[in-house]
Scaffold this motif. Structure first.
Motif, PDB file in Angstrom:
ATOM      1  N   ASN A 140       0.828  -1.196   0.000  1.00 34.94           N
ATOM      2  CA  ASN A 140       0.000   0.000   0.000  1.00 34.94           C
ATOM      3  C   ASN A 140       0.871   1.257   0.000  1.00 34.94           C
ATOM      4  OD1 ASN A 140      -2.550  -1.348   0.138  1.00 34.94           O
ATOM      5  ND2 ASN A 140      -2.081  -1.853   2.255  1.00 34.94           N
ATOM      6  N   ASN A 141       0.217   2.370  -0.208  1.00 37.29           N
ATOM      7  CA  ASN A 141       0.910   3.657  -0.250  1.00 37.29           C
ATOM      8  C   ASN A 141       0.737   4.354   1.103  1.00 37.29           C
ATOM      9  OD1 ASN A 141       1.738   6.320  -0.673  1.00 37.29           O
ATOM     10  ND2 ASN A 141       1.113   6.289  -2.815  1.00 37.29           N
ATOM     11  N   TYR A 142       1.855   4.557   1.807  1.00 35.16           N
ATOM     12  CA  TYR A 142       1.812   5.186   3.126  1.00 35.16           C
ATOM     13  C   TYR A 142       2.535   6.531   3.141  1.00 35.16           C
ATOM     14  CZ  TYR A 142       0.444   0.468   4.501  1.00 35.16           C
ATOM     15  OH  TYR A 142      -0.195  -0.735   4.604  1.00 35.16           O
ATOM     16  N   THR A 143       2.731   7.108   1.979  1.00 34.30           N
ATOM     17  CA  THR A 143       3.551   8.318   1.908  1.00 34.30           C
ATOM     18  C   THR A 143       2.890   9.541   2.537  1.00 34.30           C
ATOM     19  OG1 THR A 143       2.711   8.676  -0.344  1.00 34.30           O
ATOM     20  CG2 THR A 143       4.839   7.577  -0.122  1.00 34.30           C
ATOM     21  N   ASP A 144       1.590   9.491   2.815  1.00 33.46           N
ATOM     22  CA  ASP A 144       0.950  10.648   3.459  1.00 33.46           C
ATOM     23  C   ASP A 144       1.535  10.903   4.846  1.00 33.46           C
ATOM     24  OD1 ASP A 144      -1.099  12.759   3.538  1.00 33.46           O
ATOM     25  OD2 ASP A 144      -1.979  11.538   5.131  1.00 33.46           O
ATOM     26  N   ILE A 145       2.065   9.850   5.478  1.00 32.81           N
ATOM     27  CA  ILE A 145       2.704  10.028   6.785  1.00 32.81           C
ATOM     28  C   ILE A 145       3.851  11.029   6.679  1.00 32.81           C
ATOM     29  CG2 ILE A 145       4.022   8.840   8.594  1.00 32.81           C
ATOM     30  CD1 ILE A 145       2.472   6.315   7.935  1.00 32.81           C
ATOM     31  N   MET A 146       4.508  11.041   5.514  1.00 35.50           N
ATOM     32  CA  MET A 146       5.680  11.897   5.336  1.00 35.50           C
ATOM     33  C   MET A 146       5.318  13.348   5.011  1.00 35.50           C
ATOM     34  SD  MET A 146       8.381   9.407   3.365  1.00 35.50           S
ATOM     35  CE  MET A 146       7.406   9.179   1.897  1.00 35.50           C
ATOM     36  N   GLN A 321      15.304  13.835  20.978  1.00 34.73           N
ATOM     37  CA  GLN A 321      16.144  14.778  21.708  1.00 34.73           C
ATOM     38  C   GLN A 321      17.409  15.036  20.887  1.00 34.73           C
ATOM     39  OE1 GLN A 321      16.591  13.581  25.770  1.00 34.73           O
ATOM     40  NE2 GLN A 321      18.107  15.138  26.234  1.00 34.73           N
ATOM     41  N   PRO A 322      17.244  15.461  19.631  1.00 36.37           N
ATOM     42  CA  PRO A 322      18.420  15.600  18.761  1.00 36.37           C
ATOM     43  C   PRO A 322      19.311  16.751  19.186  1.00 36.37           C
ATOM     44  CG  PRO A 322      16.485  16.493  17.675  1.00 36.37           C
ATOM     45  CD  PRO A 322      15.998  15.846  18.945  1.00 36.37           C
ATOM     46  N   GLY A 323      20.613  16.562  18.988  1.00 35.72           N
ATOM     47  CA  GLY A 323      21.562  17.618  19.288  1.00 35.72           C
ATOM     48  C   GLY A 323      21.850  18.436  18.052  1.00 35.72           C
ATOM     49  N   GLY A 324      20.903  19.264  17.665  1.00 35.86           N
ATOM     50  CA  GLY A 324      21.053  20.061  16.457  1.00 35.86           C
ATOM     51  C   GLY A 324      19.752  20.125  15.695  1.00 35.86           C
ATOM     52  N   GLU A 325      19.829  20.539  14.448  1.00 32.17           N
ATOM     53  CA  GLU A 325      18.642  20.750  13.639  1.00 32.17           C
ATOM     54  C   GLU A 325      18.328  19.504  12.819  1.00 32.17           C
ATOM     55  OE1 GLU A 325      16.665  24.353  11.002  1.00 32.17           O
ATOM     56  OE2 GLU A 325      18.840  24.200  11.185  1.00 32.17           O
ATOM     57  N   PHE A 326      17.198  18.925  13.095  1.00 31.13           N
ATOM     58  CA  PHE A 326      16.717  17.727  12.393  1.00 31.13           C
ATOM     59  C   PHE A 326      15.819  18.160  11.248  1.00 31.13           C
ATOM     60  CE2 PHE A 326      13.279  14.773  11.642  1.00 31.13           C
ATOM     61  CZ  PHE A 326      13.893  13.539  11.545  1.00 31.13           C
ATOM     62  N   PHE A 327      16.030  17.579  10.046  1.00 29.50           N
ATOM     63  CA  PHE A 327      15.208  17.877   8.876  1.00 29.50           C
ATOM     64  C   PHE A 327      14.487  16.604   8.437  1.00 29.50           C
ATOM     65  CE2 PHE A 327      18.479  21.124   8.773  1.00 29.50           C
ATOM     66  CZ  PHE A 327      17.763  22.274   8.452  1.00 29.50           C
ATOM     67  N   GLY A 328      13.164  16.657   8.429  1.00 31.79           N
ATOM     68  CA  GLY A 328      12.418  15.493   7.962  1.00 31.79           C
ATOM     69  C   GLY A 328      11.105  15.327   8.676  1.00 31.79           C
ATOM     70  N   THR A 329      10.756  14.065   8.973  1.00 30.81           N
ATOM     71  CA  THR A 329       9.479  13.717   9.600  1.00 30.81           C
ATOM     72  C   THR A 329       9.725  12.767  10.758  1.00 30.81           C
ATOM     73  OG1 THR A 329       8.188  13.962   7.562  1.00 30.81           O
ATOM     74  CG2 THR A 329       7.268  12.551   9.260  1.00 30.81           C
ATOM     75  N   LEU A 330       9.041  13.033  11.876  1.00 27.10           N
ATOM     76  CA  LEU A 330       9.008  12.123  13.020  1.00 27.10           C
ATOM     77  C   LEU A 330       7.649  11.458  13.046  1.00 27.10           C
ATOM     78  CD1 LEU A 330      10.403  14.594  15.709  1.00 27.10           C
ATOM     79  CD2 LEU A 330      11.694  13.176  14.097  1.00 27.10           C
ATOM     80  N   ALA A 331       7.619  10.164  13.338  1.00 27.56           N
ATOM     81  CA  ALA A 331       6.339   9.471  13.378  1.00 27.56           C
ATOM     82  C   ALA A 331       6.368   8.393  14.454  1.00 27.56           C
ATOM     83  CB  ALA A 331       6.022   8.851  12.020  1.00 27.56           C
ATOM     84  N   GLY A 332       5.237   8.215  15.105  1.00 25.33           N
ATOM     85  CA  GLY A 332       5.128   7.192  16.135  1.00 25.33           C
ATOM     86  C   GLY A 332       3.699   6.706  16.262  1.00 25.33           C
ATOM     87  N   ALA A 333       3.544   5.429  16.626  1.00 24.48           N
ATOM     88  CA  ALA A 333       2.200   4.855  16.711  1.00 24.48           C
ATOM     89  C   ALA A 333       1.452   5.314  17.950  1.00 24.48           C
ATOM     90  CB  ALA A 333       2.295   3.323  16.686  1.00 24.48           C
ATOM     91  N   THR A 334       2.142   5.431  19.083  1.00 24.82           N
ATOM     92  CA  THR A 334       1.455   5.774  20.330  1.00 24.82           C
ATOM     93  C   THR A 334       1.758   7.184  20.815  1.00 24.82           C
ATOM     94  OG1 THR A 334       3.248   4.850  21.668  1.00 24.82           O
ATOM     95  CG2 THR A 334       1.465   3.368  21.056  1.00 24.82           C
ATOM     96  N   GLU A 335       3.023   7.644  20.573  1.00 23.87           N
ATOM     97  CA  GLU A 335       3.406   8.960  21.068  1.00 23.87           C
ATOM     98  C   GLU A 335       4.678   9.429  20.370  1.00 23.87           C
ATOM     99  OE1 GLU A 335       4.469  11.175  25.364  1.00 23.87           O
ATOM    100  OE2 GLU A 335       4.396   8.978  25.218  1.00 23.87           O
ATOM    101  N   VAL A 336       4.750  10.731  20.146  1.00 23.38           N
ATOM    102  CA  VAL A 336       6.002  11.373  19.761  1.00 23.38           C
ATOM    103  C   VAL A 336       6.308  12.396  20.841  1.00 23.38           C
ATOM    104  CG1 VAL A 336       7.209  12.801  18.089  1.00 23.38           C
ATOM    105  CG2 VAL A 336       5.672  11.006  17.282  1.00 23.38           C
ATOM    106  N   GLU A 337       7.441  12.205  21.505  1.00 22.01           N
ATOM    107  CA  GLU A 337       7.801  13.062  22.634  1.00 22.01           C
ATOM    108  C   GLU A 337       9.041  13.877  22.272  1.00 22.01           C
ATOM    109  OE1 GLU A 337       9.619  12.370  27.074  1.00 22.01           O
ATOM    110  OE2 GLU A 337       7.961  11.064  26.441  1.00 22.01           O
ATOM    111  N   LEU A 338       8.936  15.188  22.443  1.00 22.57           N
ATOM    112  CA  LEU A 338      10.044  16.088  22.134  1.00 22.57           C
ATOM    113  C   LEU A 338      10.603  16.668  23.422  1.00 22.57           C
ATOM    114  CD1 LEU A 338       8.416  18.115  19.209  1.00 22.57           C
ATOM    115  CD2 LEU A 338       9.687  15.985  19.061  1.00 22.57           C
ATOM    116  N   LYS A 339      11.932  16.717  23.495  1.00 24.43           N
ATOM    117  CA  LYS A 339      12.566  17.334  24.666  1.00 24.43           C
ATOM    118  C   LYS A 339      13.356  18.572  24.309  1.00 24.43           C
ATOM    119  CE  LYS A 339      12.670  13.745  28.172  1.00 24.43           C
ATOM    120  NZ  LYS A 339      13.509  13.047  29.170  1.00 24.43           N
ATOM    121  N   ASN A 340      14.154  18.483  23.276  1.00 21.28           N
ATOM    122  CA  ASN A 340      14.899  19.671  22.866  1.00 21.28           C
ATOM    123  C   ASN A 340      15.342  19.470  21.415  1.00 21.28           C
ATOM    124  OD1 ASN A 340      16.812  17.643  23.710  1.00 21.28           O
ATOM    125  ND2 ASN A 340      18.388  19.172  23.401  1.00 21.28           N
ATOM    126  N   GLY A 341      16.072  20.446  20.884  1.00 14.82           N
ATOM    127  CA  GLY A 341      16.499  20.364  19.500  1.00 14.82           C
ATOM    128  C   GLY A 341      15.518  21.070  18.584  1.00 14.82           C
TER     129      GLY A 341
END
Length: 376
Positions: A140-146, A321-341
């Motif tokens: 299947n096509n799952y590219t909408d997540i991105m 918790q990336p040490g710097g600038e992240f470029f792209g997409t984060l995805a998670g089934a239950t939770e996406v947790e951000l701390k810094n970066g």
């Protein structure tokens, strides 16, 4: 004495009976041997015919496999006339192949999006066999997540710290409780599996691969480290079945994803992680980082807005918790947790409109399944 003489006479009187028995068997053999020889000759002819037909069938089936090989985007430019892209395009005739003295001709016709008809004909001096197969992309096509900077089937949590989320438009904004198509672990596992000799150690030293890390299959846990500070480039996908550590110990190193994927089949959840990328790793390039379980992502970042990194926890949570600038997409089934970066959305497309990573529906690679198959 009389009894002995009587027995002797009886035995002498039986002389010649063995000849009669032999003549009887000879007569039976004379009657049965010709039909038996005819039956053996017929069986030999049938066996030869069956062997030739089987070889012709295998040759025609090889033609179908050849056509599927041409459907790979890397090989499609080799099709005379190009890959047919709509129903009005005429069928393409692929280069003939010869297998066991049999000439195999193959045509490829467009039926619908990602669906093609293949006709493969094997011709020998004795017979012609054709196979008609319809093949379609099995994923299947799952590219909408991105399309979003953060995509989560559950909630997005911002903890203490100062994470910065940047996206160019509302279409790319973070989305909680995502209800679109979501890939399953079995499907992704089959998509990313690499068929190579398993790596036999639980520690992989990148310094052993100065010219690039090739395709890796590890059946078990793996700790990826480096003993010298350098840049190491993926030249193939990495598939690991156990819990995985990248850059938690050893020397600092830079890992260039180079458009490839790291897939961790482990489904570790709770307060543990299937995949943990530590601060010894400086991450750059475009690529996919996917685990079936939880991900703890805190490498240093050396990527730019031209890169696109896709981080996905298929069944669990993604702690960022990336040490710097992240470029792209984060995805998670239950939770996406951000701390810094800094989390910045970048396009998964390159300047030519092609996807920078390999993900079901992205078009970088297809897995073709045979829907129908018939012989004539």
């Amino acid at each position: 004495m009389k009894n002995l003489i009587s027995i002797s006479r009886k035995l002498r009187n039986q002389q010649g009976q063995a000849l009669v028995i032999a003549l009887v068997f000879l007569g039976i053999g004379a009657l049965t041997l010709p039909p038996l020889m005819m039956l053996m000759g017929s069986a030999l002819v049938q066996g030869t015919t069956f062997e030739n037909r089987t070889a012709s069938l295998y040759a025609a089936d090889a033609g179908v496999e050849q056509a599927i090989w041409y459907l790979d985007p890397a090989n499609s430019p080799l099709i005379p006339g190009g890959l047919p892209t709509n129903i009005e395009d005429p069928p393409r005739t692929l280069p003939e192949i010869t297998i066991d003295g049999r000439t195999v001709s193959v045509t490829l016709a467009y039926l619908a999006e990602d669906t093609y008809q293949i006709m493969s004909t094997s011709v020998s001096s004795t017979e012609t066999i054709s196979i008609t197969a319809v093949v379609s992309d099995t994923y299947n096509n799952y590219t909408d997540i991105m399309n979003h900077v953060i995509t989560c089937q559950g909630q997005i949590t911002i903890k203490s710290g100062h994470p910065l989320v940047i996206y160019p438009s509302e279409e790319n904004a973070p989305i909680e409780y995502y209800t679109g198509p979501w890939p399953g672990a079995n499907e992704l596992s089959a998509f990313y599996y690499v068929n190579t000799t398993p790596y036999d150690s639980d520690t992989l030293n990148l310094s052993d691969y100065p010219s690039g890390l090739p395709e890796i299959l590890r059946l078990g846990p793996l700790n990826i480290v480096a003993t010298s500070t350098s840049t190491y480039t993926l030249t193939g996908d990495v598939y690991i079945t156990g819990d995985t550590l990248i850059g938690k110990t050893g020397h600092d190193f830079t890992l260039d994803l180079n458009g490839h994927s790291i897939y961790v089949q482990s489904n570790t959840a709770g307060n543990q992680y299937a995949l943990e990328i530590g601060g010894k790793c400086f991450l750059t390039g475009s690529g996919s980082i996917i685990a079936e379980g939880n991900i703890f992502f805190y490498p240093n970042m050396e990527s730019s807005e031209d890169d696109y990194i896709f981080v996905l926890s298929v069944n669990g949570k993604t702690l960022m918790q990336p040490g710097g600038e992240f470029f792209g997409t984060l995805a998670g089934a239950t939770e996406v947790e951000l701390k810094n970066g800094s989390i910045t959305y970048s396009s998964p497309f390159d300047e030519y409109g092609n996807y920078k990573i390999d993900f079901p529906g992205s078009g970088l690679s297809h897995f073709w399944g045979i829907i129908t198959w018939s012989i004539s």
